[in-house]
Design a protein around this motif. Sequence first.
Motif, short mmCIF file in Angstrom:
data_model
loop_
_atom_site.label_atom_id
_atom_site.label_comp_id
_atom_site.label_asym_id
_atom_site.label_seq_id
_atom_site.Cartn_x
_atom_site.Cartn_y
_atom_site.Cartn_z
N THR A 75 56.29 29.73 -1.38
CA THR A 75 56.57 30.97 -0.65
C THR A 75 55.32 31.82 -0.51
N ALA A 76 54.59 31.97 -1.60
CA ALA A 76 53.36 32.79 -1.57
C ALA A 76 52.33 32.19 -0.62
N LEU A 77 52.22 30.87 -0.60
CA LEU A 77 51.26 30.22 0.29
C LEU A 77 51.65 30.42 1.75
N VAL A 78 52.92 30.22 2.07
CA VAL A 78 53.38 30.41 3.46
C VAL A 78 53.22 31.87 3.87
N GLU A 79 53.56 32.80 2.99
CA GLU A 79 53.41 34.22 3.32
C GLU A 79 51.94 34.58 3.55
N ALA A 80 51.05 34.08 2.70
CA ALA A 80 49.62 34.37 2.86
C ALA A 80 49.10 33.77 4.15
N TYR A 81 49.58 32.57 4.50
CA TYR A 81 49.15 31.94 5.75
C TYR A 81 49.66 32.77 6.93
N HIS A 82 50.93 33.18 6.85
CA HIS A 82 51.50 33.99 7.93
C HIS A 82 50.74 35.31 8.09
N ASP A 83 50.31 35.90 6.98
CA ASP A 83 49.56 37.16 7.05
C ASP A 83 48.27 37.00 7.87
N ARG A 84 47.75 35.79 7.93
CA ARG A 84 46.55 35.53 8.73
C ARG A 84 46.88 35.37 10.21
N HIS A 85 48.18 35.23 10.53
CA HIS A 85 48.64 35.05 11.92
C HIS A 85 49.81 35.98 12.19
N PRO A 86 49.62 37.28 12.05
CA PRO A 86 50.74 38.22 12.23
C PRO A 86 51.32 38.14 13.64
N GLY A 87 52.64 38.25 13.69
CA GLY A 87 53.32 38.23 14.98
C GLY A 87 53.50 36.85 15.57
N SER A 88 53.06 35.82 14.87
CA SER A 88 53.16 34.45 15.38
C SER A 88 54.22 33.66 14.62
N SER A 89 54.85 32.72 15.30
CA SER A 89 55.75 31.79 14.63
C SER A 89 54.91 30.66 14.03
N LEU A 90 55.32 30.19 12.86
CA LEU A 90 54.65 29.06 12.23
C LEU A 90 55.44 27.79 12.52
N THR A 91 54.73 26.67 12.67
CA THR A 91 55.39 25.38 12.88
C THR A 91 54.89 24.38 11.85
N LEU A 92 55.67 23.34 11.66
CA LEU A 92 55.25 22.22 10.82
C LEU A 92 56.10 21.01 11.19
N LEU A 93 55.66 19.84 10.77
CA LEU A 93 56.41 18.61 10.96
C LEU A 93 56.83 18.08 9.59
N VAL A 94 58.04 17.55 9.53
CA VAL A 94 58.54 16.97 8.29
C VAL A 94 59.27 15.67 8.63
N HIS A 95 59.16 14.70 7.74
CA HIS A 95 59.87 13.44 7.95
C HIS A 95 61.37 13.69 7.78
N PRO A 96 62.20 13.14 8.66
CA PRO A 96 63.64 13.39 8.60
C PRO A 96 64.28 13.03 7.26
N GLU A 97 63.71 12.07 6.55
CA GLU A 97 64.30 11.63 5.28
C GLU A 97 63.72 12.35 4.07
N ASN A 98 62.80 13.28 4.27
CA ASN A 98 62.20 14.00 3.16
C ASN A 98 63.09 15.20 2.81
N GLU A 99 64.17 14.91 2.11
CA GLU A 99 65.18 15.93 1.80
C GLU A 99 64.62 17.08 0.98
N GLY A 100 63.76 16.78 0.02
CA GLY A 100 63.19 17.83 -0.83
C GLY A 100 62.37 18.82 -0.03
N ALA A 101 61.51 18.30 0.83
CA ALA A 101 60.68 19.18 1.66
C ALA A 101 61.54 19.97 2.64
#
Length: 135
Positions: A75-101
């Motif tokens: 959470t802290a990492l994502v928040e800190a990253y978002h703080d560097r891109h205020p007002g922007s949506s963040l995206t990422l890719l995840v494997h469909p079977e990676n339930e934990g992620a």
Amino acid sequence: MTVRVARPADETAIESMQSLVSHPSPELFDAWPAVGTLLVSVDDDDQPVGYVLGVGTHLAELAVSPDARREGRATALVEAYHDRHPGSSLTLLVHPENEGARACYDALGFRHDDRIGGAFDGEDAIRLVRSTDCV
């Protein structure tokens, strides 16, 4: 909890954690000072125990050492990253079977956006988006 910009001295620790990522991007890691942003979550001894690597508003990798999980580091990492891109949506890719992620990203406010064919060495990925109204 401290999140800071990665330093060259952090590379060995980050490379070790990169093995936790299901589909790492070592070439992006090698080029990060020039093309991306690399933030680390550090322990009390200023040693990296988690990191996020991204380009623009896309998070390419997010990993936290098993001994440092459930401490709010992702959470802290994502928040800190978002703080560097205020007002922007963040995206990422995840494997469909990676339930934990997927569970982690769901808890962080990411939502399913699209299925991307062949994104992971010929395998599909799910694109997740965290819109600005989640923060």
